[in-house]
Design an enzyme around this catalytic site. Structure first.
Site, PDB file in Angstrom:
ATOM      1  CG  ASP A 197      15.387  -8.650 -16.272  1.00  0.00           C
ATOM      2  OD1 ASP A 197      15.154  -7.682 -17.039  1.00  0.00           O
ATOM      3  OD2 ASP A 197      16.426  -9.339 -16.375  1.00  0.00           O
TER       4      ASP A 197
ATOM      5  CG  HIS B  44      10.725 -12.294 -20.822  1.00  0.00           C
ATOM      6  ND1 HIS B  44      11.680 -13.269 -20.645  1.00  0.00           N
ATOM      7  CD2 HIS B  44      11.384 -11.111 -20.683  1.00  0.00           C
ATOM      8  CE1 HIS B  44      12.852 -12.720 -20.438  1.00  0.00           C
ATOM      9  NE2 HIS B  44      12.715 -11.395 -20.449  1.00  0.00           N
TER      10      HIS B  44
END
Length: 522
Positions: A405, A109
């Site tokens: 992540d 994102h």
């Protein structure tokens, strides 16, 4: 006569100097043309990969020195990925006449508001509504906002239909996507659109089967995915789009149960903890920061201050301050303290690679996703074989997985891209599937005469892997040893399939996912 003697003398001296020079070069005492160059891969804040090809330029000799340590603050700015520079992307590049069959994209994102707040300090003042007149902006931002208003026409799996399609709080909520994050992925989508436009990857009348979109249930991943999709396919038809929900951040679907993976993660977390507590400079820094804020050190650690400080840095905000009570002056956290925490994080990445526990975790964590990726590629490749009838509705040619992540980092490690730093905001990993052209009449398929290099077979399938626009295929475990100059300029798909289905488990001394997950330790 005198002039002639001088000329002969000069010739003799020149010959002697030439012989001496050649002798020194032979003994490697004088540097000459280097046999390889190194070029910087600006992914993850600056990993370095070996160059591709030989330099024919002479260089000025320089003394050998070790690579400089990465500067923690400069590396952090790379992590921010502020969309204020032109980025060159190598997606869509291939040898002449190769056909692009499919593309699968995994993204992190975009820029988000912190997940944690630092006690006794003001939260960063950031507006999470979208405004085309506020920087950073994008030429498509206004149209994107308008198009998201029609999202009710789309198909949403599970509870995704209730997740907002745009960030919408004037004072950002924890973890909310910012306008910077939206712009980052509009740019990503635009880059991919430009890269694949000439390949006609998706036809103008594309079918719902040809596009697959999936995301976790967080608003920041859903909104990031929609921004990239809009940049890639402006004004897409909502009625054709189904957005699927991945409940696990590992995108492991029905294959998430893996006890060994959890054990490796626990061991890796213990390694991280031991490294942190052994760092006396880091401990002193936390004590100083806690004293400045009037907090117990343990409470400050629990607040994970680096998350909030990164937000301040990325958005150009002053670091947090608290009043001291002596007439209006304030005590503030500093860039030096931030740099020490980031320095320790970079050292942790080095130690993580050295120990290898994280890599074992990553192999098990990302095998389900990679296995699904491999199966899709194999299906598309077989569907494009000569004589095959096209599948009704077409094959799945574009897949978008919007993640975190903690998804992208183990994916890089599982692929063997260990030198890559922690994924920046809006990082992207791209898998491209290519098909070689048929041999022209009169040409041999596999190479013929003596001394000729073998050629790719008609319609052979190949894979490229790219990270933030850089081709990293030949740095992956499965294609690192492939001779790309021996008639196969791309990596054969078969190498990737063998890696996913068997070879990637060699680090665990097993040959299958099930065996690796359920084998008892010891």
């Amino acid at each position: 006569m005198l002039a002639r003697n001088r000329f002969i003398l000069l010739v003799l001296v020149g010959a002697v100097l030439a012989i001496v020079s050649l002798s020194l070069q032979f003994l490697n005492l004088i540097p000459t043309t280097p046999i390889g160059e190194e070029r910087t891969l600006k992914a993850l804040g600056g990993g370095v990969w070996p160059g591709q090809g030989k330099s024919r330029k002479r260089v000025i000799p320089v003394p050998h020195t070790d690579a400089p340590e990465p500067d923690p603050v400069s590396e952090a700015y790379g992590y921010c990925n502020t969309p204020n520079h032109t980025e060159q992307a190598w997606e869509g590049h291939s040898p002449a006449d190769y056909k692009l069959l499919s593309v699968q994209v995994m993204i992190r994102h975009g820029d988000r508001y912190p997940l944690y707040s630092i006690p006794k300090t003001k939260r960063p003042a950031i507006d999470c509504t979208l405004s085309p007149s506020r920087k950073p902006s994008h030429p498509q931002l206004s149209a994107f906002i308008s198009h998201m208003g029609q999202g009710g026409r789309g198909h949403w799996e599970s509870t995704l239909g209730s997740v907002p399609r745009l960030p919408n709080h004037s004072a950002c909520e924890m973890g909310e996507l910012t306008q910077t994050g939206v712009v980052q992925h509009l740019r990503n989508g635009q880059l991919l659109r430009q890269a694949y436009k000439r390949h006609k990857l998706l036809p103008s009348d594309w079918s719902p089967r040809q596009l697959w979109a999936e995301t976790t249930g967080k608003s920041r991943t859903l909104q990031s995915g929609l921004a990239l999709l809009y940049g890639f396919l402006p004004e897409f038809d909502w009625k054709k789009l189904t957005v699927r929900h991945q409940w696990s951040t590992l995108f492991c679907g029905s294959a998430c149960d893996c006890p060994a993976r959890n054990r490796y993660l626990e061991e890796e977390q213990r390694r991280q903890y031991r490294l942190r507590v052994a760092d006396t400079e880091l401990e002193r820094t936390y004590v100083d920061m806690a004293r400045t804020l009037g907090l117990p050190t343990r409470q400050l650690r629990a607040a994970n201050p680096i998350d909030s400080l990164l937000c301040h840095l990325c958005h150009g905000l002053s670091f947090p301050c608290v009043p001291t009570g002596d007439g209006g002056s304030a005590a503030c956290l500093t860039l030096v303290q931030f740099a020490i925490i980031r320095r320790q994080q970079l050292e942790d990445e080095v130690d993580r690679r050295r120990v290898g526990l994280y890599h074992k975790y990553a192999v098990l964590a990302m095998h389900p996703y990679l296995n699904r990726t491999a199966a899709k590629m194999e299906r598309v490749a077989r569907g494009n074989e000569a004589g095959r009838r096209p599948r009704a509705g077409g094959e799945e040619v574009f897949t978008l997985s919007s993640a975190h992540d903690v998804t992208v980092a183990p994916l890089l490690s599982a692929l063997g891209l260990e030198e890559a730093r922690f994924p920046r905001f809006a990082a992207r990993v791209v898998f491209e599937l290519w098909k070689s052209p048929p041999a022209r009449q009169g040409q041999q398929r596999k190479g013929g005469g003596k001394g000729e290099k073998p050629r790719a077979a008609d319609g052979e399938a190949f894979i490229r892997v790219l990270y933030n626009g850089e081709d990293v295929t030949f740095h992956t475990t499965f294609c690192r040893s492939h001779d790309r100059h021996a008639g196969h300029p791309l990596c054969p798909l078969g190498k990737f399939l063998s890696f996913v289905r068997r070879d990637m488990f060699s680090v665990l001394n097993t040959t299958s996912y099930q065996e690796a997950c359920y084998r008892r330790p010891g």
